[in-house]
Write a protein that holds these residues in place. Structure first.
Motif, PDB file in Angstrom:
ATOM      1  N   MET A 122       0.847  -1.196   0.000  1.00 45.53           N
ATOM      2  CA  MET A 122       0.000   0.000   0.000  1.00 45.53           C
ATOM      3  C   MET A 122       0.879   1.241   0.000  1.00 45.53           C
ATOM      4  SD  MET A 122      -3.191  -0.952  -0.044  1.00 45.53           S
ATOM      5  CE  MET A 122      -4.160  -2.441   0.260  1.00 45.53           C
ATOM      6  N   TYR A 151      -5.837   1.957  -7.561  1.00 40.94           N
ATOM      7  CA  TYR A 151      -6.171   2.940  -6.540  1.00 40.94           C
ATOM      8  C   TYR A 151      -7.464   2.484  -5.871  1.00 40.94           C
ATOM      9  CZ  TYR A 151      -2.734   6.212  -8.474  1.00 40.94           C
ATOM     10  OH  TYR A 151      -1.575   6.818  -8.900  1.00 40.94           O
ATOM     11  N   GLY A 193      -8.488   2.846   1.379  1.00 37.83           N
ATOM     12  CA  GLY A 193      -7.775   2.016   2.343  1.00 37.83           C
ATOM     13  C   GLY A 193      -8.724   1.137   3.132  1.00 37.83           C
ATOM     14  N   MET A 217      -3.280  -2.859   7.914  1.00 40.95           N
ATOM     15  CA  MET A 217      -3.420  -1.481   7.460  1.00 40.95           C
ATOM     16  C   MET A 217      -3.336  -0.504   8.634  1.00 40.95           C
ATOM     17  SD  MET A 217      -3.888   0.632   5.000  1.00 40.95           S
ATOM     18  CE  MET A 217      -4.199  -0.618   3.747  1.00 40.95           C
ATOM     19  N   LEU A 254      -5.567   5.286  -1.592  1.00 43.65           N
ATOM     20  CA  LEU A 254      -4.234   4.692  -1.622  1.00 43.65           C
ATOM     21  C   LEU A 254      -3.977   4.091  -2.998  1.00 43.65           C
ATOM     22  CD1 LEU A 254      -4.237   2.790   1.806  1.00 43.65           C
ATOM     23  CD2 LEU A 254      -3.048   4.944   1.290  1.00 43.65           C
ATOM     24  N   ALA A 294      -2.365   0.708  -4.479  1.00 47.53           N
ATOM     25  CA  ALA A 294      -1.925  -0.634  -4.104  1.00 47.53           C
ATOM     26  C   ALA A 294      -1.206  -1.282  -5.275  1.00 47.53           C
ATOM     27  CB  ALA A 294      -3.119  -1.487  -3.687  1.00 47.53           C
ATOM     28  N   HIS A 329       6.345   2.704   0.965  1.00 52.34           N
ATOM     29  CA  HIS A 329       5.008   2.113   1.139  1.00 52.34           C
ATOM     30  C   HIS A 329       4.655   2.087   2.614  1.00 52.34           C
ATOM     31  CE1 HIS A 329       7.877  -1.314   1.098  1.00 52.34           C
ATOM     32  NE2 HIS A 329       7.037  -1.917   1.918  1.00 52.34           N
TER      33      HIS A 329
END
Length: 460
Positions: free
Chosen positions: A220, A250, A253, A259, A268, A270, A294
């Motif tokens: 992420m 995208y 989250g 997380m 976010l 990914a 990240h």
């Protein structure tokens, strides 16, 4: 439509003869039986026949023909356009027909027409065997395969239709047909992308591949690093082995153990590298991604069937998707793709997705009606939300993504990724010459277009 007296008598007979259940408007359970994955779909079939075997399917189709009803077919019910249902139609609901029989020595599986990816993957996992399946475990196998079938393993073992060995079909006149390379070969060709236009697929047989080990790296990143992430992932795919796959997307989250809490609900980027092989090999490939900034990571080996359940998209939300297949992914296209995330609806379950193709997808049989296979990259705006008030902005965003990447589009379409976008898009999803040939097959097996709740091919 038949007179009410005839229809009523026929419905009573169907209830008595069908081994499965039958629902009509007003019946307890009818509303539940007509609920599909996409909450935007609200259709009222005349009859829903929940079949338990092929004989039930034959009875249901003949019932529909006797009453001059059109037929919709429900497998997983995952179609974004709600093609599992039709107003005033008979629905052949196959969900109880999900048995999977693995023939390990032959590296093949026979699976019922109502099975989902989870049924397929869980059946083959104990044998360390797998085949290309949809990226969400609740996707129906039948519609997925007959529509072409792209998934996490396609760069390694081809599209789902490249692994299709046979289809057991009930046609519009209630006949049972087994289509394969030797029996009904023209129909078998049409089933490699032509979807549910030709009948009810009560079972399909697929080729399997040895997959003793599978591994992933999911990272992420903050959205400002998106362009660098995409360029890095592009290099890994373009110069790496065909065992490598995955996506950059995208997303909002997620609330997950790995997380950080302050990123839940935030936009976010990914990166996901999947690998049909051991973790140590995957880690070497993933090093350029791991070296980028990240915020969270999951880097591990795990059973493929378990991974298939990691990125779920639960039913009951509102959905609108589309896709563009790209001839290339130059830096300018990367910048455009990433900029389009700025207007992505957040926080929702929407995903702004970039998939790679190439590998075994590009190397597969050119004669099948899946013209998207030559494109090395796919942009897939996957709109998913819960509040009807967000309908306009979600649809507008999906369409803006398609328009934004249009300069690099091949013009081909993957029909499983789109809703009702008109006849030209159906033709783009099949190929112009293929479409003419498919229309001839349609005329032979469904001349009255009984099976029309699909990306429809009209009989020639």
């Amino acid at each position: 439509m038949a007179p009410p007296s005839k229809a009523g008598a026929a419905l009573t007979a169907l209830r008595e003869e069908l081994a499965g259940e039958v629902f009509a408007p007003g019946d307890e359970g009818y509303d539940e039986a007509r609920t599909v994955y996409n909450a935007m779909i609200d259709r009222r079939p005349a009859v829903i026949a929940q079949c338990v075997d092929e004989a039930d399917v034959v009875r249901a189709v003949r019932f529909a023909r006797d009453l001059d009803l059109h037929v919709a077919v429900r497998g997983g019910g995952h179609s974004v356009a709600g093609m599992a249902l039709g107003d005033g139609a008979l629905v052949v609901d196959l969900r109880r027909m999900h048995e999977a029989t693995v023939h390990a020595a032959a590296e093949a599986v026979r699976i019922g027409g109502g099975a989902t990816m989870s049924h397929l993957d869980r059946a083959t996992q104990p044998y360390d065997l797998a085949t290309t399946g949809g990226r969400i475990s609740s996707t129906g196998v039948g519609g997925f395969v007959l529509g072409g079938g792209t998934g996490w393993l396609d760069r390694w073992c081809g599209l789902a239709v490249d692994n299709l060995l046979g289809v057991e079909l009930v046609t519009a006149d209630g006949s049972r047909i087994h289509a394969n390379a030797d029996e009904h070969p023209e129909l078998f060709w049409a089933l490699h992308g032509g979807g549910g236009n030709f009948g009810v697929a009560t079972a399909i047989t697929l080729k399997l591949h040895e997959l003793p080990r599978f591994s992933v790296a999911l990272l992420m990143h903050l959205p400002e690093f998106g362009p660098e992430v995409v360029r890095t992932y592009r290099e890994i795919i373009e110069y790496g082995p065909q065992e490598a796959g995955g996506t950059v997307m995208y997303l909002t989250g997620p609330s997950a153990e790995f997380m950080p809490a302050h990123l839940v609900g935030q936009l976010l980027c990914a990166s996901l590298l999947t690998y049909a092989g051991p973790e140590e090999d995957m880690r070497r490939l993933a090093q350029p991604l791991l070296a980028l900034p990240h915020e969270a990571e999951v880097v591990t080996a795990l059973p493929y069937a378990d991974f298939q359940c990691m990125l779920e998209d639960p039913p009951g939300q509102r959905n609108y998707w589309s896709a563009e297949f790209l001839a290339a992914l130059p830096d300018e296209a990367v910048e455009v793709f990433c900029a389009l995330a700025d207007t992505e609806p957040v926080p929702t379950s929407t995903r702004h997705v970039l998939f790679p193709q190439g590998g075994a997808v590009a190397a597969g049989p050119a004669e099948f009606p899946v013209p998207f296979r030559d494109a090395p990259w796919v942009v897939h705006p996957f709109g998913v939300w819960t509040d009807p008030a967000d309908d306009e902005r979600a649809l507008r965003w999906v369409r803006s993504v398609r328009a934004g990447v249009q300069p690099w589009s091949t013009g081909a379409a993957y029909l499983n990724f789109i809703g009702d976008e008109g006849a030209q898009r159906v033709e783009a999803g099949l190929g112009v010459e293929n479409h003419r040939r498919l229309a001839e097959v349609k005329r032979r097996y469904d001349p009255d277009n009984v099976f029309r709740f699909n990306h429809n091919i009209k009989p020639s």
